[in-house]
Write a protein that holds these residues in place. Structure first.
Motif, PDB file in Angstrom:
ATOM      1  N   ASN A  61      35.962  45.761  36.272  1.00 45.25           N
ATOM      2  CA  ASN A  61      37.145  45.254  36.965  1.00 45.25           C
ATOM      3  C   ASN A  61      36.801  44.540  38.268  1.00 45.25           C
ATOM      4  OD1 ASN A  61      39.211  46.109  35.117  1.00 45.25           O
ATOM      5  ND2 ASN A  61      38.795  48.210  35.775  1.00 45.25           N
ATOM      6  N   GLY A  62      35.505  44.292  38.492  1.00 47.76           N
ATOM      7  CA  GLY A  62      35.100  43.500  39.642  1.00 47.76           C
ATOM      8  C   GLY A  62      34.906  44.281  40.927  1.00 47.76           C
ATOM      9  N   TYR A  63      34.810  45.603  40.843  1.00 40.55           N
ATOM     10  CA  TYR A  63      34.613  46.424  42.049  1.00 40.55           C
ATOM     11  C   TYR A  63      33.128  46.676  42.280  1.00 40.55           C
ATOM     12  CZ  TYR A  63      39.623  47.380  42.022  1.00 40.55           C
ATOM     13  OH  TYR A  63      40.994  47.255  42.048  1.00 40.55           O
ATOM     14  N   GLU A  64      32.699  46.510  43.520  1.00 38.46           N
ATOM     15  CA  GLU A  64      31.306  46.759  43.868  1.00 38.46           C
ATOM     16  C   GLU A  64      30.999  48.251  43.925  1.00 38.46           C
ATOM     17  OE1 GLU A  64      30.057  42.974  46.593  1.00 38.46           O
ATOM     18  OE2 GLU A  64      31.368  44.464  47.516  1.00 38.46           O
ATOM     19  N   ASN A  65      32.024  49.058  44.222  1.00 39.35           N
ATOM     20  CA  ASN A  65      31.889  50.516  44.250  1.00 39.35           C
ATOM     21  C   ASN A  65      32.874  51.115  43.254  1.00 39.35           C
ATOM     22  OD1 ASN A  65      30.023  50.876  46.659  1.00 39.35           O
ATOM     23  ND2 ASN A  65      31.678  49.687  47.572  1.00 39.35           N
TER      24      ASN A  65
ATOM     25  N   VAL B 152      43.828  33.034  38.032  1.00 36.17           N
ATOM     26  CA  VAL B 152      43.710  34.361  37.431  1.00 36.17           C
ATOM     27  C   VAL B 152      42.567  34.353  36.423  1.00 36.17           C
ATOM     28  CG1 VAL B 152      44.854  36.073  35.947  1.00 36.17           C
ATOM     29  CG2 VAL B 152      46.133  34.922  37.758  1.00 36.17           C
ATOM     30  N   ALA B 153      41.817  35.461  36.362  1.00 37.32           N
ATOM     31  CA  ALA B 153      40.781  35.650  35.337  1.00 37.32           C
ATOM     32  C   ALA B 153      41.030  36.992  34.664  1.00 37.32           C
ATOM     33  CB  ALA B 153      39.391  35.612  35.965  1.00 37.32           C
ATOM     34  N   PHE B 154      40.952  36.996  33.335  1.00 39.24           N
ATOM     35  CA  PHE B 154      41.183  38.240  32.589  1.00 39.24           C
ATOM     36  C   PHE B 154      40.319  38.282  31.345  1.00 39.24           C
ATOM     37  CE2 PHE B 154      43.383  40.667  29.260  1.00 39.24           C
ATOM     38  CZ  PHE B 154      43.381  41.922  29.869  1.00 39.24           C
ATOM     39  N   ASN B 155      39.767  39.463  31.075  1.00 44.74           N
ATOM     40  CA  ASN B 155      39.004  39.725  29.860  1.00 44.74           C
ATOM     41  C   ASN B 155      39.542  41.009  29.240  1.00 44.74           C
ATOM     42  OD1 ASN B 155      36.587  41.066  28.327  1.00 44.74           O
ATOM     43  ND2 ASN B 155      35.978  38.929  28.578  1.00 44.74           N
ATOM     44  N   THR B 156      39.489  41.098  27.921  1.00 48.05           N
ATOM     45  CA  THR B 156      40.030  42.284  27.250  1.00 48.05           C
ATOM     46  C   THR B 156      39.266  43.555  27.605  1.00 48.05           C
ATOM     47  OG1 THR B 156      38.644  41.746  25.322  1.00 48.05           O
ATOM     48  CG2 THR B 156      40.920  40.962  25.293  1.00 48.05           C
ATOM     49  N   GLY B 157      38.075  43.417  28.181  1.00 48.81           N
ATOM     50  CA  GLY B 157      37.329  44.596  28.611  1.00 48.81           C
ATOM     51  C   GLY B 157      37.770  45.132  29.955  1.00 48.81           C
ATOM     52  N   MET B 158      38.714  44.446  30.600  1.00 48.77           N
ATOM     53  CA  MET B 158      39.221  44.859  31.906  1.00 48.77           C
ATOM     54  C   MET B 158      40.486  45.681  31.746  1.00 48.77           C
ATOM     55  SD  MET B 158      38.728  41.098  33.674  1.00 48.77           S
ATOM     56  CE  MET B 158      39.427  41.568  35.255  1.00 48.77           C
ATOM     57  N   SER B 159      40.768  46.516  32.733  1.00 47.86           N
ATOM     58  CA  SER B 159      42.010  47.287  32.698  1.00 47.86           C
ATOM     59  C   SER B 159      43.175  46.462  33.220  1.00 47.86           C
ATOM     60  CB  SER B 159      41.869  48.566  33.527  1.00 47.86           C
ATOM     61  OG  SER B 159      41.620  48.262  34.890  1.00 47.86           O
TER      62      SER B 159
ATOM     63  N   LYS C  97      30.313  39.862  27.390  1.00 47.09           N
ATOM     64  CA  LYS C  97      29.748  39.014  26.347  1.00 47.09           C
ATOM     65  C   LYS C  97      30.836  38.285  25.569  1.00 47.09           C
ATOM     66  CE  LYS C  97      25.514  41.696  25.877  1.00 47.09           C
ATOM     67  NZ  LYS C  97      24.615  42.455  24.971  1.00 47.09           N
ATOM     68  N   THR C  98      32.066  38.420  26.041  1.00 52.11           N
ATOM     69  CA  THR C  98      33.196  37.669  25.484  1.00 52.11           C
ATOM     70  C   THR C  98      33.798  36.813  26.593  1.00 52.11           C
ATOM     71  OG1 THR C  98      34.644  39.560  25.938  1.00 52.11           O
ATOM     72  CG2 THR C  98      33.712  39.394  23.721  1.00 52.11           C
ATOM     73  N   LYS C  99      34.696  35.885  26.208  1.00 54.78           N
ATOM     74  CA  LYS C  99      35.218  34.906  27.162  1.00 54.78           C
ATOM     75  C   LYS C  99      36.350  35.463  28.022  1.00 54.78           C
ATOM     76  CE  LYS C  99      34.015  30.804  24.441  1.00 54.78           C
ATOM     77  NZ  LYS C  99      34.528  29.595  23.777  1.00 54.78           N
ATOM     78  N   TYR C 100      36.438  34.914  29.225  1.00 56.28           N
ATOM     79  CA  TYR C 100      37.574  35.157  30.113  1.00 56.28           C
ATOM     80  C   TYR C 100      38.668  34.138  29.826  1.00 56.28           C
ATOM     81  CZ  TYR C 100      35.228  38.361  33.391  1.00 56.28           C
ATOM     82  OH  TYR C 100      34.598  39.443  33.973  1.00 56.28           O
ATOM     83  N   ALA C 101      39.922  34.559  29.975  1.00 55.40           N
ATOM     84  CA  ALA C 101      41.040  33.619  30.050  1.00 55.40           C
ATOM     85  C   ALA C 101      41.218  33.288  31.532  1.00 55.40           C
ATOM     86  CB  ALA C 101      42.309  34.243  29.485  1.00 55.40           C
ATOM     87  N   ILE C 102      41.189  31.997  31.874  1.00 55.84           N
ATOM     88  CA  ILE C 102      41.251  31.551  33.267  1.00 55.84           C
ATOM     89  C   ILE C 102      42.398  30.557  33.388  1.00 55.84           C
ATOM     90  CG2 ILE C 102      39.931  30.527  35.164  1.00 55.84           C
ATOM     91  CD1 ILE C 102      37.396  31.128  33.400  1.00 55.84           C
ATOM     92  N   TYR C 103      43.316  30.787  34.318  1.00 56.18           N
ATOM     93  CA  TYR C 103      44.474  29.906  34.441  1.00 56.18           C
ATOM     94  C   TYR C 103      45.021  29.958  35.863  1.00 56.18           C
ATOM     95  CZ  TYR C 103      46.593  34.475  33.422  1.00 56.18           C
ATOM     96  OH  TYR C 103      46.915  35.807  33.427  1.00 56.18           O
ATOM     97  N   ALA C 104      45.789  28.927  36.232  1.00 57.07           N
ATOM     98  CA  ALA C 104      46.388  28.864  37.558  1.00 57.07           C
ATOM     99  C   ALA C 104      47.499  29.897  37.674  1.00 57.07           C
ATOM    100  CB  ALA C 104      46.925  27.465  37.822  1.00 57.07           C
ATOM    101  N   GLY C 105      47.640  30.484  38.860  1.00 62.30           N
ATOM    102  CA  GLY C 105      48.691  31.455  39.089  1.00 62.30           C
ATOM    103  C   GLY C 105      48.199  32.704  39.769  1.00 62.30           C
TER     104      GLY C 105
ATOM    105  N   ASP D  52      51.875  34.084  34.470  1.00 59.27           N
ATOM    106  CA  ASP D  52      51.595  32.655  34.590  1.00 59.27           C
ATOM    107  C   ASP D  52      50.676  32.145  33.479  1.00 59.27           C
ATOM    108  OD1 ASP D  52      53.122  32.506  36.890  1.00 59.27           O
ATOM    109  OD2 ASP D  52      51.428  32.917  38.216  1.00 59.27           O
ATOM    110  N   LEU D  53      50.323  32.980  32.517  1.00 62.01           N
ATOM    111  CA  LEU D  53      49.466  32.571  31.409  1.00 62.01           C
ATOM    112  C   LEU D  53      50.127  31.418  30.647  1.00 62.01           C
ATOM    113  CD1 LEU D  53      46.938  33.250  29.643  1.00 62.01           C
ATOM    114  CD2 LEU D  53      48.457  34.731  28.297  1.00 62.01           C
ATOM    115  N   PRO D  54      49.429  30.298  30.462  1.00 59.04           N
ATOM    116  CA  PRO D  54      50.068  29.139  29.806  1.00 59.04           C
ATOM    117  C   PRO D  54      50.686  29.470  28.457  1.00 59.04           C
ATOM    118  CG  PRO D  54      47.992  28.480  30.812  1.00 59.04           C
ATOM    119  CD  PRO D  54      48.075  29.977  30.950  1.00 59.04           C
ATOM    120  N   SER D  55      49.956  30.206  27.602  1.00 55.65           N
ATOM    121  CA  SER D  55      50.485  30.498  26.263  1.00 55.65           C
ATOM    122  C   SER D  55      51.736  31.362  26.324  1.00 55.65           C
ATOM    123  CB  SER D  55      49.412  31.196  25.424  1.00 55.65           C
ATOM    124  OG  SER D  55      48.997  32.400  26.038  1.00 55.65           O
ATOM    125  N   ALA D  56      51.910  32.136  27.401  1.00 57.84           N
ATOM    126  CA  ALA D  56      53.115  32.950  27.546  1.00 57.84           C
ATOM    127  C   ALA D  56      54.313  32.116  27.970  1.00 57.84           C
ATOM    128  CB  ALA D  56      52.872  34.064  28.564  1.00 57.84           C
TER     129      ALA D  56
END
Length: 510
Positions: free
Chosen positions: A253-257, A307-314, A342-350, A355-359
């Motif tokens: 989830n991008g936390y250093e700790n 925004v960046a999101f991957n299905t491996g994130m909470s 090892k899978t792709k992120y969805a990256i979009y403005a917002g 704000d996901l375009p497909s939504a």
């Protein structure tokens, strides 16, 4: 006939050499007892005989000396090999004694000290015995008896005993060789915390593990993970806060700790004489560099967040974090906190998933899906929908009045709860929003101005959809006509009147 041996050949050559010497002796004695004439005659004959055989005799002597030298060299080589083998055996025996002594010393160490002796941080000692140098390396690890493997890699959290190992090496033993002794120590009466840290399923060495507790003392127990990604801390019973980290690494989830991430194990209670095990996943962080474009023409524009999101994130991550609407730029670079899935992120403005375009009815494109490799910087583009408006002082197309610069207002992203304020341009295009490009989503909007001391505002009565790469086409965005992608908002100030169309105009300000 059988071939004569070297010894037999040497004996024959020596006898031949002695016979030649006797012939020479008898010839010398005959010269004194015979008449001078006969003696001279016989002496001449003897000289001729010896001259003929002189070359053969010298060759026999040389060959005999050579064979004797080979025998001597072979004998000494055999003796030297035997001595060397004896020396190696003595060195190995000495190394084994040192290893056994090191194991005895480990038995006297406290459990807290033993669990610190990982493969990455062993106990190293150099000793000198009988003029020879020996290096001793000692380690220890918890073992699960059911699998006979490290408790850190076992599926069970139980630690049945501690296995110690002492390796002794020396140049006398041989390069790359060592003598090893192992030992077993009964599990401690105290408790233990086992922490396994991996990097995409591979053990991660050198991660720092900190357990803080139990209350009220709140002592810090620290240890780095070994080569198998394991850190085992001997601790008293109680509740502990746990944190795992490594410089340059983040959790999914991008936390250093890890203690900052509410989706991971942040604390654990360890009963007396029990072992608890927790696991964490860290990755070498990457970076996202996002460029904003507007509409189908992919014209560069300015945005304020992505925004960046991957299905491996909470949950998703937005940048900046937290969102800071109004800080516009053509490019935004994230901190180096992107986990290398090892899978792709969805990256979009917002600012959020709303704000996901497909939504919002906008098809995703390849540039908005990227894989981030460990330690890399990935560049991409994201799209915005243009919201082009003009604020007019009149109340209809027949009585439009003038464009109003300096009118104030806001757009409110209802899905993300992000409010962006604006002031319309006082220069061309007058009356327009200075940053008309907005993330796809649902919005409410308000705009107002004051003319001759009279305040009026226009605002939406229901959420509006920014759902096209060409910008909003619905007339619900304005109370005036939309033409050429530009929508008109009338305030009814000058000339004074009541505009019709969507939304409402009333006194006051936004």
């Amino acid at each position: 006939m059988p071939k004569p041996s070297i010894a037999q050949t040497l004996l024959v050559m020596m006898r031949t050499f002695s016979a030649r010497l006797r012939v020479l002796g008898r010839s010398s004695i005959g010269l004194r007892s015979r008449a001078r004439a006969r003696a001279c005659e016989e002496l001449g004959a003897a000289h001729r005989s010896l001259a003929a055989e002189a070359g053969d005799t010298l060759l026999e002597v040389i060959v005999s000396a050579l064979l004797l030298g080979l025998i001597v060299v072979g004998t000494f080589s055999g003796l030297n090999s035997a001595n060397r083998a004896t020396s190696i055996d003595r060195s190995r025996s000495q190394a084994d004694a040192l290893a056994e002594h090191a194991e005895e010393q480990l038995r006297s160490e406290p459990i807290k000290r033993l669990v610190e002796l990982t493969e990455s941080h062993p106990l190293e000692e150099t000793v000198k015995e009988n003029g020879s140098v020996y290096k001793i390396v000692s380690t220890a690890q918890y073992i699960s008896d059911a699998t006979s493997t490290s408790s850190c890699t076992s599926s069970s959290a139980k630690a049945d005993y501690i296995q110690t190992s002492s390796k002794v090496s020396s140049p006398l033993i041989g390069a790359g060789k060592s003598v090893e002794e192992n030992g077993i120590i009964s599990p401690p009466a105290d408790s233990a915390l086992i922490v396994q840290v991996t990097e995409s399923g591979t053990p991660l060495q050198g991660a720092k593990v900190v357990a803080t507790g139990p209350s009220p003392a709140s002592t810090n127990y620290e240890l780095e993970t070994s080569a198998n990604g394991c850190a085992i801390l001997a601790v008293p019973p109680g509740e502990y806060n746990i944190n795992a980290s490594k410089s340059g690494y983040v959790d999914p989830n991008g936390y250093e700790n890890t203690h900052e991430d509410s989706s991971t194990t942040r604390s654990v209670y360890i009963p007396a004489e029990n072992t608890s095990k927790v696991g964490y996943n860290l990755g070498l962080a990457g970076t996202l560099q996002v460029k904003f474009i507007e509409g189908s023409a992919a014209t560069p524009t300015e945005g304020d967040s992505f925004v960046a999101f991957n299905t491996g994130m909470s949950t998703f991550i937005s940048f900046p974090k937290p969102p800071t609407p109004g800080s516009y730029s053509t490019t935004i670079t994230s901190p180096t906190k992107i986990f290398p899935f090892k899978t792709k992120y969805a990256i979009y403005a917002g600012s959020c998933e709303a704000d996901l375009p497909s939504a919002n009815g906008v098809s995703p494109v390849e540039s908005e899906e990227k894989e981030v490799t460990p330690g890399s910087t990935i560049a991409t583009t994201v799209r915005l929908g243009p919201v082009n408006i003009r604020v007019m002082s009149g109340y209809s197309s027949a009585f439009a009045g003038e464009e109003i610069g300096g009118a104030t207002g806001y757009t409110n992203d209802t899905g993300c709860g992000v409010k962006r304020t604006f002031t319309t341009n006082s220069t061309a295009p007058i009356g327009a929003m200075p940053h008309p490009s907005l993330p796809f989503g649902k919005y409410t909007m308000c705009v107002g101005a004051t003319i001759a001391g009279v305040e009026k505002k226009w605002e939406t009565t229901s959420p509006l959809e920014n759902n096209s790469i060409k910008g909003p086409e619905s007339t619900s965005w304005t109370n005036g006509k939309t033409s050429g992608g530009v929508a008109t908002i009338y305030l009814g100030l000058k000339p004074s009147g009541t505009p019709s169309g969507a939304g409402k105009v009333e006194s006051g300000h936004c």
